[in-house]
Design a protein around this motif. Sequence first.
Motif, mmCIF file in Angstrom:
data_model
loop_
_atom_site.group_PDB
_atom_site.id
_atom_site.type_symbol
_atom_site.label_atom_id
_atom_site.label_comp_id
_atom_site.label_asym_id
_atom_site.label_seq_id
_atom_site.Cartn_x
_atom_site.Cartn_y
_atom_site.Cartn_z
ATOM 1 N N CYS A 184 34.715 -13.439 -8.826
ATOM 2 C CA CYS A 184 36.052 -13.581 -9.669
ATOM 3 C C CYS A 184 36.187 -12.328 -10.071
ATOM 4 C CB CYS A 184 35.500 -14.309 -10.862
ATOM 5 S SG CYS A 184 36.446 -13.627 -12.161
ATOM 6 N N LEU A 185 36.944 -11.431 -10.276
ATOM 7 C CA LEU A 185 37.514 -9.842 -10.554
ATOM 8 C C LEU A 185 38.154 -10.215 -12.093
ATOM 9 C CD1 LEU A 185 38.494 -7.686 -8.036
ATOM 10 C CD2 LEU A 185 37.305 -7.398 -9.363
ATOM 11 N N HIS A 186 36.614 -9.766 -12.770
ATOM 12 C CA HIS A 186 36.681 -9.555 -14.545
ATOM 13 C C HIS A 186 37.497 -7.874 -13.893
ATOM 14 C CE1 HIS A 186 35.853 -9.917 -18.869
ATOM 15 N NE2 HIS A 186 36.571 -8.246 -18.792
ATOM 16 N N TRP A 187 38.741 -7.624 -14.950
ATOM 17 C CA TRP A 187 39.398 -6.494 -14.852
ATOM 18 C C TRP A 187 39.317 -5.538 -16.198
ATOM 19 C CZ3 TRP A 187 40.493 -3.896 -10.126
ATOM 20 C CH2 TRP A 187 40.938 -4.480 -9.157
ATOM 21 N N GLU A 188 38.643 -4.496 -16.475
ATOM 22 C CA GLU A 188 38.554 -4.089 -17.876
ATOM 23 C C GLU A 188 38.564 -2.543 -18.629
ATOM 24 O OE1 GLU A 188 37.410 -4.820 -21.912
ATOM 25 O OE2 GLU A 188 37.307 -6.528 -19.951
ATOM 26 N N TYR A 244 46.803 -8.242 -8.219
ATOM 27 C CA TYR A 244 45.340 -8.893 -7.413
ATOM 28 C C TYR A 244 45.354 -9.706 -7.658
ATOM 29 C CZ TYR A 244 45.191 -3.894 -5.139
ATOM 30 O OH TYR A 244 44.897 -2.902 -4.634
ATOM 31 N N ARG A 245 45.912 -10.765 -8.754
ATOM 32 C CA ARG A 245 45.576 -11.472 -8.653
ATOM 33 C C ARG A 245 45.732 -12.828 -7.996
ATOM 34 N NH1 ARG A 245 49.361 -13.321 -14.441
ATOM 35 N NH2 ARG A 245 47.606 -14.744 -14.754
ATOM 36 N N ASN A 246 46.802 -13.414 -7.536
ATOM 37 C CA ASN A 246 46.979 -13.812 -6.415
ATOM 38 C C ASN A 246 45.696 -13.353 -5.050
ATOM 39 O OD1 ASN A 246 48.448 -15.932 -7.505
ATOM 40 N ND2 ASN A 246 49.866 -14.536 -6.967
ATOM 41 N N ARG A 247 45.352 -12.529 -5.281
ATOM 42 C CA ARG A 247 44.407 -11.945 -4.118
ATOM 43 C C ARG A 247 43.022 -12.946 -4.222
ATOM 44 N NH1 ARG A 247 41.970 -11.690 0.414
ATOM 45 N NH2 ARG A 247 40.606 -9.873 1.656
ATOM 46 N N LEU A 248 42.744 -12.419 -4.811
ATOM 47 C CA LEU A 248 41.054 -13.179 -5.800
ATOM 48 C C LEU A 248 41.449 -13.540 -6.894
ATOM 49 C CD1 LEU A 248 39.234 -9.714 -5.086
ATOM 50 C CD2 LEU A 248 39.072 -12.270 -4.092
ATOM 51 N N ALA A 308 33.656 -20.512 -16.325
ATOM 52 C CA ALA A 308 34.257 -22.059 -15.624
ATOM 53 C C ALA A 308 34.779 -21.155 -14.197
ATOM 54 C CB ALA A 308 35.518 -22.297 -16.204
ATOM 55 N N ALA A 309 34.879 -20.163 -14.133
ATOM 56 C CA ALA A 309 35.678 -19.741 -13.012
ATOM 57 C C ALA A 309 34.331 -19.709 -11.274
ATOM 58 C CB ALA A 309 36.183 -18.121 -12.972
ATOM 59 N N VAL A 310 33.524 -19.026 -12.194
ATOM 60 C CA VAL A 310 31.866 -18.962 -11.093
ATOM 61 C C VAL A 310 31.832 -20.329 -10.914
ATOM 62 C CG1 VAL A 310 29.910 -18.110 -11.624
ATOM 63 C CG2 VAL A 310 31.725 -17.119 -12.094
#
Length: 575
Positions: free
Chosen positions: A255-259, A273-277, A483-485
């Motif tokens: 999961c990528l968390h953009w900050e 990118y939200r549908n890529r990863l 939950a995502a992980v």
Amino acid sequence: MPETVRTMVLLSAETALVGKAPRQTELRGLELLRQPALNKGTAFSAEERRIFALEGLLPAQCEGLDQQVERCWQAFQSINQPLEQFSFVDGLRRSNVVLFHAFLRTHLEAVLPVVYTPTVGAVIQRFSQTYRTPQDGLFLNASQAGRLEQVLRTGSNAGIGLVLVTDAEGILGIGDQGVGGIHICQGKLAVYTLCAGLNPESVLPVVLDVGTNRESLLNDPLYPGLRQPRLQGAAYAAFIDEFVEAVATVLPGACLHWEDFGRNTAKTILDRYRNRLPSFNDDIQGTSGVASAAVLAGCQGLGQQLRDQRIVIFGAGTAGCGIAEGLLRLLQAEGLSASEAKQRIWAVDRCGLVTRESVDVSPAALELGRDPAETEGWPRSSSGVMDLQTVVDQVKPTVLIGTSTVAGAFSQPVVESMLSACEHPIILPLSNPTHLAEAAPADVWRWTDGRALVATGSPFKPVNGRVVGQCNNCFLFPGLGFAAVALGITRITDALIDAGLHALAQQIPASRNPSEALMPALCDAPRIGRVVADAVAMEAVEAGLARFARTPDEAMQCLDAAEWTPTYQPLIEKV
């Protein structure tokens, strides 16, 4: 449980089992003490000290974790300056992962503001003077373009389930901070573990060093990052694209968390990118979710609906537009059409009310622009601006949200104008750090005779015994990411975020009694993290987005197996 699913559950939990079963290691002596994930300090048993050549390297007493936490607490209390407190706690993080998280969990309300907002902002500003090697995380810089996959592969491991990444252009309320942004990544990852039990060995902080436009950094001989202007346009987009592809290749499923990306790039990156990863931007979606939960809880406690509110958002940047987008979605869920929902929200920036003719605003802000015809006859300032006071006087909002970093913007005349048409206004001065808040809760309650429902972005002390709720993103993003992980969620949808924020709203005291706090107490964040994770997990299973679970029972098994707690486990020799 089908065997393929059972295998996936076990794989998802493999890293999380650290802390629940013996660990093997080949390290000995000082090498072992210098490994934060394995170091126990004085908690190594007498047998472990003999086996791993630790005798003579530690004092005689074999202590428990509770004793170590108490020693740290006494040391922490003796330090008066927040920056020195951060240095002490950061030293724990670098030397002993279990002790660091146990200390943070035991003294959450005292220590969280030090490792996270507001103190971390000041720490980041001093990064050039305080940087030490090694520093947890990766620094991927523009000169490595074309080799990012190789660099990422060298600096990560296969157990990484979540990457928290920043380009540090929009750090908190202090803007472009270059590679000092690594501290915001480290702080938020600590919150993931504290508030949801995400294994600290399954996360990776990353700074994308694309340069900086801050002159003080460019001219600082001690600044350790790239001393060049930020990449822009096609060069910047190509670098981000290469990074995402590197993550997808080296850490598939992570999961990528953009900050803390800039206001002109954050939403573009998320949408791209939200549908890529599986991707999530906390400044947009986390802030939106927590603020929306506060507004929903306030409405519920007052016996009202969201669709009946008039909402003014002061600050049309990344956070403000994200909040608006979330509220628009919730308004439509209450039966309004898209155009009707948009009529319930007014966005105000430093240049005044955002209209369809506004310039120098982001595309996201322009989406919120009002029809200029609506404002015919409204008073203007000498420069022709319809400022916040004007908008409040004309709109008479029931909800006022601040993400502007304009300290004191919610003045007495602004608040009293709201009060003239609303008995219980909901007022959220969310800007941080504390000194940038749009209003102090004590002032708002004094001006409204205590009738306003207030939550802030930064911590404030109680006012005459009345607790100030803090709209802290730690109530939402940890449970969502965990939950995502744990479930191997393939896409973080709006529905998952809405499931989490609705679960949070039900935990807010004001949802039951409007005189109570408009957010939970920080000490309750770990419990709420699991409540949010449960809600997200159920929605993910129902939507078919969970790779590791197909039923609610399997989802709960994944969450239980993945939860990490700060406890020492026995060490055994690796053979």
